[in-house]
Design an enzyme around this catalytic site. Sequence first.
Site, PDB file in Angstrom:
ATOM      1  N   SER A   1       3.956  -2.756   9.755  1.00 50.50           N
ATOM      2  CA  SER A   1       5.476  -3.223  10.231  1.00 50.50           C
ATOM      3  C   SER A   1       5.784  -4.010   9.641  1.00 50.50           C
ATOM      4  CB  SER A   1       5.024  -2.583  11.776  1.00 50.50           C
ATOM      5  OG  SER A   1       5.198  -1.227  12.398  1.00 50.50           O
TER       6      SER A   1
ATOM      7  N   GLU B   1      -4.862  -4.645  10.883  1.00 49.65           N
ATOM      8  CA  GLU B   1      -3.842  -4.518  10.512  1.00 49.65           C
ATOM      9  C   GLU B   1      -4.474  -3.766  11.847  1.00 49.65           C
ATOM     10  OE1 GLU B   1      -2.126  -2.545   6.565  1.00 49.65           O
ATOM     11  OE2 GLU B   1      -3.497  -1.777   7.344  1.00 49.65           O
TER      12      GLU B   1
ATOM     13  N   HIS C   1      -9.183   0.954   5.030  1.00 49.67           N
ATOM     14  CA  HIS C   1      -8.188   0.955   5.685  1.00 49.67           C
ATOM     15  C   HIS C   1      -8.388   1.924   7.337  1.00 49.67           C
ATOM     16  CE1 HIS C   1      -4.543   2.440   6.265  1.00 49.67           C
ATOM     17  NE2 HIS C   1      -3.290   1.095   5.784  1.00 49.67           N
TER      18      HIS C   1
ATOM     19  N   ASN D   1       1.095  -0.918   0.164  1.00 47.49           N
ATOM     20  CA  ASN D   1       0.193  -0.118   0.148  1.00 47.49           C
ATOM     21  C   ASN D   1       0.991   1.677   0.180  1.00 47.49           C
ATOM     22  OD1 ASN D   1      -1.964   2.182   0.391  1.00 47.49           O
ATOM     23  ND2 ASN D   1      -2.661   1.088   2.589  1.00 47.49           N
TER      24      ASN D   1
ATOM     25  N   LYS E   1      -0.331   4.099  -0.055  1.00 52.41           N
ATOM     26  CA  LYS E   1      -0.486   5.830   1.228  1.00 52.41           C
ATOM     27  C   LYS E   1      -0.238   6.969  -0.066  1.00 52.41           C
ATOM     28  CE  LYS E   1       0.153   2.809   5.186  1.00 52.41           C
ATOM     29  NZ  LYS E   1      -0.205   2.582   6.465  1.00 52.41           N
TER      30      LYS E   1
ATOM     31  N   GLY F   1       2.898   1.716  10.969  1.00 48.77           N
ATOM     32  CA  GLY F   1       3.958   3.254  11.070  1.00 48.77           C
ATOM     33  C   GLY F   1       4.287   3.318  12.050  1.00 48.77           C
TER      34      GLY F   1
HETATM   35  P1  13P Z   1       3.481   0.210   7.440  1.00 45.17           P
HETATM   36  O1  13P Z   1       4.033  -1.612   7.179  1.00 45.17           O
HETATM   37  O2  13P Z   1       4.135   1.027   7.425  1.00 45.17           O
HETATM   38  O3  13P Z   1       3.396  -0.156   9.143  1.00 45.17           O
HETATM   39  O4  13P Z   1       1.429  -0.002   7.401  1.00 45.17           O
HETATM   40  C1  13P Z   1       1.034  -0.821   7.174  1.00 45.17           C
HETATM   41  C2  13P Z   1      -0.394  -0.577   6.340  1.00 45.17           C
HETATM   42  O5  13P Z   1      -0.812   0.640   6.826  1.00 45.17           O
HETATM   43  C3  13P Z   1      -0.829  -1.582   5.180  1.00 45.17           C
HETATM   44  O6  13P Z   1      -1.719  -1.025   4.688  1.00 45.17           O
END
Ligand code: 13P
Length: 235
Positions: A193, A157, A88, A6, A8, A163
């Site tokens: 993560s 998640e 999400h 993803n 983002k 993050g």
């Molecule tokens: P990170 O891998 O940066 O923690 O983000 C996970 C996420 O939100 C994937 O959709």
Amino acid sequence: MLIAANFKTFKTRQETLDYYRDVRTFIEKNKITVESMIFPPATALNTFKGATVVGAQNAYAVENGAFTGEIGLNQLKEFGIKTILIGHSERRHILGESQELMVQKFDFFKEQGFTIVYCIGEPLEVREEGSETLMAYLDEQLEGIDLNYENLVIAYEPVWAIGTGLTPSTDEVELIHTALRQKIKAPILYGGSVKVNNAQELLSLNNVDGALIGSGALQAENFCRILEIAEGLQK
Ligand code: 13P
């Protein structure tokens, strides 16, 4: 196994093209059979040719219409996009999307036969209240969602792991995925993560069918390394 990235609000159209090309070359050269997906920003959607599926991070539940700032089905159709991320945590918690809106989007894109990667996950204060509260919270996020939909993928998640560099212990991940498995036959990805250095242990867990990765997959090279790890574990 399914490995998804993803992006983002990272990457331009050109950067996405370069990323896709690097991943495609890697997959072809190494005969990777693990399924892969990427979710670039809407401005980088394109017609991509390769094994990696490209999906939308978000779209409104309409073909088109007067919904300023949104994209709809027709904008996705232009690029042959048939995969979407719904629910999400950043859309739930930062953009304030309600469960009702999630269900609306889910129903609309289900009707269109899209592959739907539907995300759930609890904030830290919920986790701290114990596993019963945690599972009840996840159940609420699944309310109104057709768990028998054939093109469904679930991504678990934990919000506090996104993050932050933090992850639940492997025991905890396995426990939650196993509890989810009781009611969900669809693949269940873990997200939060995931990095090159913890992918092996997370992907080896029972009932973890893949990963949804943000920062750890922003470099094509890292995404490819995680694909390689998944390939080694192929289950
Ligand atoms: P990170 O891998 O940066 O923690 O983000 C996970 C996420 O939100 C994937 O959709």
